[in-house]
Design a protein around this motif. Structure first.
Motif, PDB file in Angstrom:
ATOM      1  N   THR A   5       0.835  -1.196   0.000  1.00 10.73           N
ATOM      2  CA  THR A   5       0.000   0.000   0.000  1.00 10.73           C
ATOM      3  C   THR A   5       0.871   1.248   0.000  1.00 10.73           C
ATOM      4  N   ARG A   6       1.911   1.270   0.840  1.00 10.52           N
ATOM      5  CA  ARG A   6       2.810   2.423   0.889  1.00 10.52           C
ATOM      6  C   ARG A   6       3.534   2.597  -0.449  1.00 10.52           C
ATOM      7  N   TYR A   7       3.959   1.475  -1.056  1.00  9.79           N
ATOM      8  CA  TYR A   7       4.660   1.539  -2.339  1.00  9.79           C
ATOM      9  C   TYR A   7       3.767   2.168  -3.407  1.00  9.79           C
ATOM     10  N   PHE A   8       2.531   1.690  -3.533  1.00 11.39           N
ATOM     11  CA  PHE A   8       1.616   2.222  -4.556  1.00 11.39           C
ATOM     12  C   PHE A   8       1.252   3.671  -4.285  1.00 11.39           C
ATOM     13  N   HIS A   9       1.152   4.042  -3.018  1.00 12.20           N
ATOM     14  CA  HIS A   9       0.897   5.429  -2.660  1.00 12.20           C
ATOM     15  C   HIS A   9       2.057   6.321  -3.102  1.00 12.20           C
ATOM     16  N   GLN A  10       3.297   5.852  -2.900  1.00 10.02           N
ATOM     17  CA  GLN A  10       4.478   6.610  -3.321  1.00 10.02           C
ATOM     18  C   GLN A  10       4.526   6.747  -4.842  1.00 10.02           C
ATOM     19  N   VAL A  11       4.168   5.668  -5.558  1.00  9.29           N
ATOM     20  CA  VAL A  11       4.154   5.719  -7.041  1.00  9.29           C
ATOM     21  C   VAL A  11       3.113   6.731  -7.506  1.00  9.29           C
ATOM     22  N   ALA A  12       1.917   6.677  -6.927  1.00  8.18           N
ATOM     23  CA  ALA A  12       0.859   7.612  -7.307  1.00  8.18           C
ATOM     24  C   ALA A  12       1.274   9.050  -7.004  1.00  8.18           C
ATOM     25  N   SER A  13       1.920   9.273  -5.884  1.00 10.51           N
ATOM     26  CA  SER A  13       2.381  10.623  -5.530  1.00 10.51           C
ATOM     27  C   SER A  13       3.442  11.108  -6.502  1.00 10.51           C
ATOM     28  N   ALA A  14       4.338  10.230  -6.906  1.00 15.31           N
ATOM     29  CA  ALA A  14       5.393  10.596  -7.863  1.00 15.31           C
ATOM     30  C   ALA A  14       4.782  10.963  -9.213  1.00 15.31           C
TER      31      ALA A  14
END
Length: 179
Positions: A5-14
């Protein structure tokens, strides 16, 4: 699960950061305010796609002429065997056969034997308005006759009935332009 979840959140933020416009240079002036950037972009596209004044043709100006007496008389002249033969030769030879079971290739190849009788049948249609034979030839004869008067009947604002164009061409062009 938490790491995913944290990984996908970071990708979406990037992705969001990469898609953000931080500044625009407009006429030598740097704009960095997000609200002002939105206004400038909106105004740019409003100006780009603004509706320009186009001279509108009124109802009367868009009207085309009527067939004059000479043209009307020429349209009423009974067909000759030669005109019918030219219409037959305008038809595609290998298309599906008509109601009589024969395609145009047969009629063309056997013209010397059946041409006069075939032409008489077509002429009979124009005299009686009863459809006794292949409608392809009759429509070709009508098209050949109408070609003489159509240029004067089709106005500048019309797109149908223009040689080399199909009635749906303008609609397709409009759709392509919008896309």
């Amino acid at each position: 699960m938490h790491k995913n979840t944290r990984y996908f959140h970071q990708v979406a933020s990037a992705i969001r950061r990469n898609n953000k416009i931080d500044a625009l240079l407009i006429n030598g002036r740097l704009i960095q305010n997000q609200a002002r950037i939105k206004v400038v972009i909106r105004e740019f596209y409003k100006d780009l796609y603004r509706q320009e004044y186009v001279f509108m043709i009124g109802f009367q100006e868009g009207m085309v002429k009527k067939i004059d007496g000479e043209e009307a008389t020429a349209m009423k002249v009974m067909l000759s065997i030669e005109e019918i033969k030219m219409a037959v030769w305008d038809c595609e030879s290998t298309k599906a056969p008509g109601n009589d079971g024969y395609n145009m290739n047969f009629i063309k190849k056997c013209w010397n034997e059946i041409g006069k009788k075939f032409a008489a049948t077509i002429i009979m249609f124009f005299q009686s308005a009863k459809l006794p034979t292949d409608a392809k030839v009759i429509s070709k004869v009508l098209v050949r006759k109408m070609r003489l008067v159509m240029p004067g009947l089709v106005g500048e604002t019309q797109s149908a009935f223009v040689k080399g164009q199909k009635i749906h061409d303008k609609a397709l062009i409009a759709c392509e332009t919008v896309q």
